[in-house]
Write an enzyme that holds these catalytic residues in place. Structure first.
Site, PDB file in Angstrom:
ATOM      1  CB  CYS A 177      46.828  59.178  60.576  1.00 45.78           C
ATOM      2  SG  CYS A 177      46.275  58.270  61.826  1.00 45.78           S
ATOM      3  CG  HIS A 235      45.594  57.005  57.144  1.00 41.54           C
ATOM      4  ND1 HIS A 235      46.463  56.167  57.656  1.00 41.54           N
ATOM      5  CD2 HIS A 235      44.690  57.293  58.301  1.00 41.54           C
ATOM      6  CE1 HIS A 235      46.411  55.752  58.908  1.00 41.54           C
ATOM      7  NE2 HIS A 235      45.303  56.625  59.404  1.00 41.54           N
ATOM      8  CG  ASN A 278      45.293  53.610  61.792  1.00 37.53           C
ATOM      9  OD1 ASN A 278      46.161  54.123  61.248  1.00 37.53           O
ATOM     10  ND2 ASN A 278      44.101  54.463  61.930  1.00 37.53           N
TER      11      ASN A 278
HETATM   12  N1  ACO Z   1      34.044  44.967  69.688  1.00 32.92           N
HETATM   13  C1  ACO Z   1      32.615  44.642  69.887  1.00 32.92           C
HETATM   14  N2  ACO Z   1      31.762  45.839  70.215  1.00 32.92           N
HETATM   15  C2  ACO Z   1      32.251  46.888  70.154  1.00 32.92           C
HETATM   16  C3  ACO Z   1      33.702  47.098  69.836  1.00 32.92           C
HETATM   17  C4  ACO Z   1      34.538  46.021  69.822  1.00 32.92           C
HETATM   18  N3  ACO Z   1      35.753  45.899  69.220  1.00 32.92           N
HETATM   19  N4  ACO Z   1      33.975  48.393  69.803  1.00 32.92           N
HETATM   20  C5  ACO Z   1      32.947  49.128  70.067  1.00 32.92           C
HETATM   21  N5  ACO Z   1      31.912  48.145  70.024  1.00 32.92           N
HETATM   22  C6  ACO Z   1      30.457  48.181  70.390  1.00 32.92           C
HETATM   23  C7  ACO Z   1      30.444  49.666  71.242  1.00 32.92           C
HETATM   24  O1  ACO Z   1      30.458  49.575  72.428  1.00 32.92           O
HETATM   25  C8  ACO Z   1      28.668  49.987  70.976  1.00 32.92           C
HETATM   26  O2  ACO Z   1      27.931  49.177  71.683  1.00 32.92           O
HETATM   27  P1  ACO Z   1      26.619  49.694  72.275  1.00 32.92           P
HETATM   28  O3  ACO Z   1      25.635  49.928  71.157  1.00 32.92           O
HETATM   29  O4  ACO Z   1      25.995  48.604  73.226  1.00 32.92           O
HETATM   30  O5  ACO Z   1      27.004  50.942  73.056  1.00 32.92           O
HETATM   31  C9  ACO Z   1      28.615  49.289  69.504  1.00 32.92           C
HETATM   32  O6  ACO Z   1      29.747  48.510  69.450  1.00 32.92           O
HETATM   33  C10 ACO Z   1      28.893  50.367  68.349  1.00 32.92           C
HETATM   34  O7  ACO Z   1      29.831  51.280  68.673  1.00 32.92           O
HETATM   35  P2  ACO Z   1      30.067  52.505  67.774  1.00 32.92           P
HETATM   36  O8  ACO Z   1      31.455  53.186  68.242  1.00 32.92           O
HETATM   37  O9  ACO Z   1      28.974  53.504  67.353  1.00 32.92           O
HETATM   38  O10 ACO Z   1      30.364  51.645  66.442  1.00 32.92           O
HETATM   39  P3  ACO Z   1      30.670  52.244  65.069  1.00 32.92           P
HETATM   40  O11 ACO Z   1      29.978  51.482  64.077  1.00 32.92           O
HETATM   41  O12 ACO Z   1      30.719  53.403  64.929  1.00 32.92           O
HETATM   42  O13 ACO Z   1      32.308  51.703  64.685  1.00 32.92           O
HETATM   43  C11 ACO Z   1      34.446  52.377  64.836  1.00 32.92           C
HETATM   44  C12 ACO Z   1      33.532  51.924  65.561  1.00 32.92           C
HETATM   45  C13 ACO Z   1      35.033  51.031  64.047  1.00 32.92           C
HETATM   46  C14 ACO Z   1      35.710  52.819  65.682  1.00 32.92           C
HETATM   47  C15 ACO Z   1      34.090  53.366  63.639  1.00 32.92           C
HETATM   48  O14 ACO Z   1      33.536  54.360  64.403  1.00 32.92           O
HETATM   49  C16 ACO Z   1      35.246  53.843  62.809  1.00 32.92           C
HETATM   50  O15 ACO Z   1      35.603  53.300  61.996  1.00 32.92           O
HETATM   51  N6  ACO Z   1      35.616  55.311  63.311  1.00 32.92           N
HETATM   52  C17 ACO Z   1      36.590  55.728  62.531  1.00 32.92           C
HETATM   53  C18 ACO Z   1      38.027  55.823  63.516  1.00 32.92           C
HETATM   54  C19 ACO Z   1      39.241  55.389  63.069  1.00 32.92           C
HETATM   55  O16 ACO Z   1      39.204  54.948  62.153  1.00 32.92           O
HETATM   56  N7  ACO Z   1      39.990  55.986  63.683  1.00 32.92           N
HETATM   57  C20 ACO Z   1      41.345  55.610  63.593  1.00 32.92           C
HETATM   58  C21 ACO Z   1      42.375  56.930  63.878  1.00 32.92           C
HETATM   59  S1  ACO Z   1      42.084  58.211  63.069  1.00 32.92           S
HETATM   60  C22 ACO Z   1      42.308  57.732  61.514  1.00 32.92           C
HETATM   61  O17 ACO Z   1      43.403  56.975  61.264  1.00 32.92           O
HETATM   62  C23 ACO Z   1      41.579  58.361  60.312  1.00 32.92           C
END
Ligand code: ACO
Length: 324
Positions: free
Chosen positions: A112, A251, A281
């Site tokens: 990214c 980004h 993204n």
């Molecule tokens: N729909 C519904 N539920 C979901 C989904 C979905 N698409 N994805 C995950 N869940 C569930 C999980 O299974 C989990 O359930 P559980 O508690 O029963 O196990 C629950 O939601 C919480 O999951 P987390 O992964 O803890 O959710 P979080 O609040 O951290 O959000 C996310 C996830 C959005 C990916 C977050 O961690 C994030 O924004 N991370 C940054 C990652 C990113 O942006 N990466 C992009 C590439 S890197 C870059 O470009 C910077």
């Protein structure tokens, strides 16, 4: 005098996929995706939307704005992690597509952060030879690298390309400076395998396929902290106050990452350009797509100081200051 952005361009595939469309593919909801990521739609390529074709379409628009022909370009750098072939490079395909016959061309991989890295590289080429005209492109079809059965990742990404034409100008316009970082020790938190090796001894035992694999929470934490540190280090290096920045083009990974970053830096949200809701993204393409939109909406005016900041797999991260 410096390396100025002479033109910008972007291209997004026509097919728009909404959160409601994704509800039919994986166990998710529009509400979950919007509140966790800020994303409502993303553009997904189809036949004829290979990464180099998106890149070439963005490049043609940037050349038109710069009033340059493709044959006046000396170098093409494409930042991508999703070219349709490993060899030749995406940049060589772009060269062929737009007819930039005088140029040499290569890709870089900084995930990214690819655009910010490529911009720094191009700036150095132009400092060494001010006659050079360079196309820097961020282009991705991450839909081809996404596991469409993994709800943790498939909701995040989109396809698209953004391009800038760079050249030397007299006066104060241009790239002011950059700070780039990486930390390979943290590779496993965000990665993507290559296709299976033909050498059986080099075959990864448990390769999950050529998909993006991510520890979302860890990535989130590092992304906010790293981008904040990069921005502060760059402002210190260039002796520029935060208040002097007219527009931040970060980004576009996730609205919560951006909100946290803005809060920690203490920047007014009106100074931050955000389009993650429309495109998701798009990795290396996200900053040049956002820049092109900001430029065409006249969000940037002559003399404005603009800040780019990014974070991605590697980990890689960095920030750039440009005077428009
Ligand atoms: N729909 C519904 N539920 C979901 C989904 C979905 N698409 N994805 C995950 N869940 C569930 C999980 O299974 C989990 O359930 P559980 O508690 O029963 O196990 C629950 O939601 C919480 O999951 P987390 O992964 O803890 O959710 P979080 O609040 O951290 O959000 C996310 C996830 C959005 C990916 C977050 O961690 C994030 O924004 N991370 C940054 C990652 C990113 O942006 N990466 C992009 C590439 S890197 C870059 O470009 C910077």
């Amino acid at each position: 005098m410096g390396t100025a952005i002479l033109g910008t361009g972007s291209y997004l595939p026509e097919r728009v996929v909404s959160n409601q469309d994704l509800e039919k593919i994986v166990d998710t909801s529009d509400e979950w995706i919007r509140t966790r990521t800020g994303i409502s739609t993303r553009c997904i390529g189809g036949k004829g939307d290979e990464t180099y074709l998106l890149a070439a379409r963005a490049a043609v628009k940037a050349l038109q704005m710069a009033e340059l022909s493709a044959t006046e370009i000396d170098l093409i750098i494409v930042a991508t992690i999703s070219s349709h072939m490993l060899m030749p490079s995406c940049a060589c395909f772009v060269q062929k597509e737009i007819g930039a016959d005088r140029a040499f061309a290569f890709d870089i991989n900084a995930a990214c952060s690819g655009f910010v890295y490529a911009l720094d590289l191009a700036d150095k080429y132009i400092q060494a030879d001010p006659s050079k005209k360079i196309l820097v492109i961020g282009a991705e079809t991450l839909s081809s690298r996404t596991n469409w059965e993994d709800r943790n990742t498939c909701i995040l990404f989109g396809d698209g390309a953004g391009a800038v034409v760079l050249g030397h100008v007299e006066g104060s316009r241009g790239v002011i400076g950059a700070k780039l970082f990486s930390d390979g020790k943290l590779w496993s938190l965000l990665h993507m395998h290559t296709a299976a090796s033909c050498n059986s001894e080099l075959l990864q035992a448990a390769s999950p396929g050529v998909h993006i694999v991510m520890e979302g929470r860890e990535v989130f934490k590092y992304a906010v902290k790293a981008m904040e540190e990069a921005v502060l280090a760059l402002l210190e290096q260039e002796q520029i106050a935060l208040d002097a920045i007219r527009l931040v083009i970060p980004h576009q990974a996730n609205i919560r990452i951006l909100n946290k970053l803005v809060e920690r830096l203490g920047i007014g949200t009106e100074k931050v350009f955000i389009n993650v809701q429309k495109y998701g993204n798009t990795s290396a393409a996200s900053i040049p797509i956002a820049l092109d939109e900001a430029n065409r909406e006249s969000r940037v005016q002559a003399g404005d100081i603009i800040l780019f900041c990014s974070f991605g797999g590697g980990f890689t991260w960095g920030a750039t200051l440009v005077r428009w």
